[in-house]
Each structure stands twice: as C-alpha cells, then as structure tokens.
Scaffold this active site. Structure first.
Site, short mmCIF file in Angstrom:
data_model
loop_
_atom_site.label_atom_id
_atom_site.label_comp_id
_atom_site.label_asym_id
_atom_site.label_seq_id
_atom_site.Cartn_x
_atom_site.Cartn_y
_atom_site.Cartn_z
N GLY A 77 0.83 -1.21 0.00
CA GLY A 77 0.00 0.00 0.00
C GLY A 77 0.85 1.26 0.00
O GLY A 77 0.41 2.32 0.44
N ALA A 78 2.08 1.13 -0.53
CA ALA A 78 3.04 2.25 -0.47
C ALA A 78 2.61 3.43 -1.32
O ALA A 78 3.14 4.53 -1.16
CB ALA A 78 4.43 1.76 -0.89
N TYR A 108 -15.26 -4.80 6.87
CA TYR A 108 -13.95 -4.18 7.15
C TYR A 108 -13.51 -4.50 8.57
O TYR A 108 -12.37 -4.92 8.82
CB TYR A 108 -14.09 -2.68 6.93
N ALA A 109 -14.43 -4.33 9.53
CA ALA A 109 -14.10 -4.58 10.94
C ALA A 109 -13.74 -6.05 11.15
O ALA A 109 -12.79 -6.37 11.88
CB ALA A 109 -15.26 -4.18 11.85
N ALA A 110 -14.48 -6.93 10.52
CA ALA A 110 -14.21 -8.37 10.67
C ALA A 110 -12.85 -8.72 10.08
O ALA A 110 -12.07 -9.47 10.67
CB ALA A 110 -15.31 -9.18 9.98
N ALA A 111 -12.55 -8.15 8.91
CA ALA A 111 -11.26 -8.44 8.28
C ALA A 111 -10.11 -7.89 9.13
O ALA A 111 -9.09 -8.56 9.34
CB ALA A 111 -11.22 -7.84 6.87
N LYS A 112 -10.27 -6.67 9.63
CA LYS A 112 -9.21 -6.07 10.45
C LYS A 112 -9.07 -6.82 11.79
O LYS A 112 -7.97 -6.93 12.33
CB LYS A 112 -9.48 -4.58 10.68
N1 LIG Z 1 -6.79 6.59 6.75
C1 LIG Z 1 -7.37 6.23 7.89
O1 LIG Z 1 -8.04 7.05 8.57
C2 LIG Z 1 -7.23 4.82 8.40
C3 LIG Z 1 -7.72 4.50 9.67
C4 LIG Z 1 -7.58 3.20 10.14
C5 LIG Z 1 -6.95 2.25 9.37
N2 LIG Z 1 -6.49 2.58 8.13
C6 LIG Z 1 -5.82 1.55 7.33
O2 LIG Z 1 -4.56 2.02 6.95
C7 LIG Z 1 -4.20 1.48 5.69
C8 LIG Z 1 -3.81 2.59 4.73
O3 LIG Z 1 -4.88 3.51 4.62
P1 LIG Z 1 -4.77 4.82 3.70
O4 LIG Z 1 -5.58 5.86 4.33
O5 LIG Z 1 -3.36 5.09 3.35
O6 LIG Z 1 -5.56 4.30 2.39
P2 LIG Z 1 -5.26 4.58 0.86
O7 LIG Z 1 -6.50 4.21 0.15
O8 LIG Z 1 -4.71 5.96 0.68
O9 LIG Z 1 -4.11 3.54 0.54
C9 LIG Z 1 -4.36 2.16 0.45
C10 LIG Z 1 -3.44 1.59 -0.62
O10 LIG Z 1 -3.64 0.17 -0.68
C11 LIG Z 1 -3.60 -0.20 -2.05
N3 LIG Z 1 -4.35 -1.44 -2.25
C12 LIG Z 1 -5.62 -1.70 -1.89
N4 LIG Z 1 -5.98 -2.93 -2.30
C13 LIG Z 1 -4.89 -3.45 -2.93
C14 LIG Z 1 -4.62 -4.68 -3.58
N5 LIG Z 1 -5.55 -5.64 -3.69
N6 LIG Z 1 -3.40 -4.87 -4.11
C15 LIG Z 1 -2.46 -3.91 -4.04
N7 LIG Z 1 -2.64 -2.72 -3.43
C16 LIG Z 1 -3.85 -2.50 -2.89
C17 LIG Z 1 -4.26 0.96 -2.78
O11 LIG Z 1 -3.91 0.97 -4.15
C18 LIG Z 1 -3.74 2.16 -2.02
O12 LIG Z 1 -2.55 2.69 -2.59
C19 LIG Z 1 -5.40 0.65 5.22
O13 LIG Z 1 -5.18 -0.70 5.55
C20 LIG Z 1 -6.54 1.22 6.04
O14 LIG Z 1 -7.58 0.28 6.22
C21 LIG Z 1 -6.61 3.85 7.64
#
Ligand SMILES: NC(=O)c1ccc[n+]([C@@H]2O[C@H](COP(=O)([O-])OP(=O)(O)OC[C@H]3O[C@@H](n4cnc5c(N)ncnc54)[C@H](O)[C@@H]3O)[C@@H](O)[C@H]2O)c1
Length: 249
Positions: free
Chosen positions: A12-13, A157-161
């Site tokens: 997710g970089a 989402y909650a279940a997966a996390k």
């Molecule tokens: N932003 C928030 O407020 C928040 C809060 C709690 C948890 N999170 C978690 O933090 C993480 C990052 O969140 P974020 O805000 O940077 O989200 P984001 O959407 O900006 O980034 C997520 C990245 O994951 C990549 N991705 C998703 N599915 C993919 C797949 N199947 N294969 C390859 N890449 C994939 C996307 O392309 C994206 O670049 C996530 O796991 C999210 O659930 C975020």
C-alpha cells in the site's frame, strides 16, 4: 538512523499512509520496496525514498493474488538483498450495511484487508526465519476493536481487520523464539487527504467520538511503525497499539 542498512517492504506504499510510512523508514536509513496496485502512486513514493538517499523499488501487484505476490516478494528480496521489515499497510474500507451486503462485497473486503496480509507475510516470513531477524507491522484499524462506531456500515472491514489482530497475536507466539516480532497498529480516523471531503457536520460528528478531539497525524503513525521496526522494540511482540485519541477506551 535507527534503521540504517535495514531493508523494508511496504504494501500500500502508493496510498496516503503507506507513502508517509515509506518516507519515515527511509529517513531512518532503510531501503524500501513498495508493493501496490497503483503504479504511478508507487513511483511517486519511490522518488520520495530515493530523494532521501535510500535504495527504492516499486512493484505493481494485486496483493489478493497469492502467486503473483510470491513473485513480487521474491523480486523485492533479490533487489534489496533481503527483507528485515514488512509493513502490511494496503487495505481500505467500503461502506455497506450488513443486511443488504452482497457476498461479493464481503469477500472483496476480506481479500483486501486480511487475505492480502496472509499472502505477503506468508512469502516474506521464511527469509526472516532463516536470518533469525524480522519485524512485521500491520495496519489494522480501531474498527477491529471498537466496531464501526466511527464509520457505520463497516462490518466486513471490521471483521477483516479483527482477523489481522488475531493473525498478529497468533503469529507473534509462533515466531517469537526465532527473532521475528509481529505487531499491529489500530488507527482511528487519520488526517489523510480523503478526510478533506468531510462536511463540517461530518467532521464534528467524528471529533465528538474522539476524547482528544484530534484526528491522527500520519507522521505520528509512521513514527509508531519506525519504533516497532527499530532496535528499541526487540522485546515487543503481539501488541495491538490503538492510535485513536482514546476512541476505543
Ligand atoms: N486513513 C485512515 O483514517 C485509516 C484509519 C484506520 C486504518 N487505516 C488503514 O490504513 C491502511 C492505509 O490507509 P490509507 O488511508 O493510506 O488508504 P489509501 O486508500 O490511501 O491507501 C491504500 C493503498 O492500498 C492499495 N491497495 C488496496 N488494495 C490493494 C490490492 N488488492 N493490491 C495492491 N494494493 C492495494 C491501494 O492501491 C492504495 O494505494 C489501510 O489498511 C486502512 O484500512 C486507515
């Protein structure tokens, strides 16, 4: 330079948090390989890492595809010369109320937020066990421990996390004596660009549920990752660290 010479994979970089985490790891001396679906976004992150004078690599891959992930992890390992740190950050939610949720939506959420963590960790772990050194940090969510009070319609989402939380604890025990630590963060709402779409009413609704009345700062979250990946955390494993301003208390 807490991570001088270390080699990290960040999934997710290309995303908001993954980019800040990648930059923070590079600031501390780590080489970073990003894995994501979003090629242009990955390139931007790679440039930020390279701009800090660290080796940077980018691999476009669907993290829900076990075999494809294996190829990308192997390519990342070869190009970095090994992997010391894995940050499972890819993921994301979709609002869908349980009583009307399709099986496809459920599966997609579990694939993206839990199975992707299995796929990548499964391929990275053998090398860490072999070198008897490794740090795995996954980004779960406060939804895993407090349900979906911040965002209604988050059952999948909650279940997966919550699955990521369970995986973290069980794997931490499995590999503890082999020099590998496994921890996860449980962030509440972060001040990422996506939040800019919130109306003032939605913002107030969110803040009303957060005792500190603050959204999380991605830079602070990244420092928690750096800490858990660094030498001071050698004896910390199986921890679920909420970064939620007290929401889950
Ligand atoms: N932003 C928030 O407020 C928040 C809060 C709690 C948890 N999170 C978690 O933090 C993480 C990052 O969140 P974020 O805000 O940077 O989200 P984001 O959407 O900006 O980034 C997520 C990245 O994951 C990549 N991705 C998703 N599915 C993919 C797949 N199947 N294969 C390859 N890449 C994939 C996307 O392309 C994206 O670049 C996530 O796991 C999210 O659930 C975020």
């Amino acid at each position: 330079m807490r991570l001088q010479g270390k080699r990290a994979i960040v999934t997710g970089a290309a995303g908001a948090l993954g980019r800040v985490i990648s930059s923070a790891l590079a600031d501390e001396g780590a080489a970073v390989a990003g894995l994501d679906l979003d090629g242009p976004g990955l390139e931007l992150t790679a440039q930020l890492v390279a701009g800090r004078g660290r080796p940077s690599r980018a691999f476009v891959v669907d993290l829900t595809d076990f075999d494809a992930v294996g190829g990308s992890v192997e390519a990342a390992r070869e190009s970095l010369g090994g992997v010391d740190i894995l940050v499972n950050c890819a993921g994301g939610g979709a609002v869908s109320f349980f009583h009307e949720m399709s099986a496809e939506t459920w599966t997609t959420q579990v694939d993206r937020n839990l199975n992707a963590v299995f796929n990548v960790t499964r391929h990275v772990l053998p090398g860490m066990l072999e070198q008897r050194d490794g740090r795995i940090v996954s980004i779960a969510s406060v939804a895993a421990i407090a349900g979906g009070r911040l965002v209604r319609g988050a059952t999948a989402y909650a279940a997966a996390k919550a699955g990521v939380v369970g995986l973290t604890k069980a794997l931490a025990i499995e590999v503890a004596e082999h020099g590998v630590t496994v921890n996860c963060l449980a962030p509440g709402a972060q001040a990422t660009p996506g939040r800019d779409r919130d109306t003032p009413e939605r913002r107030e609704e969110l803040l009303a549920q957060i005792p500190t009345r603050l959204l999380g700062r991605p830079e602070d979250l990244a420092q928690a990752v750096v800490f858990l990946a660094g030498p001071a955390a050698v004896n910390i494993t199986g921890v679920i660290l909420p970064l939620d301003g007290g929401h889950s208390i």
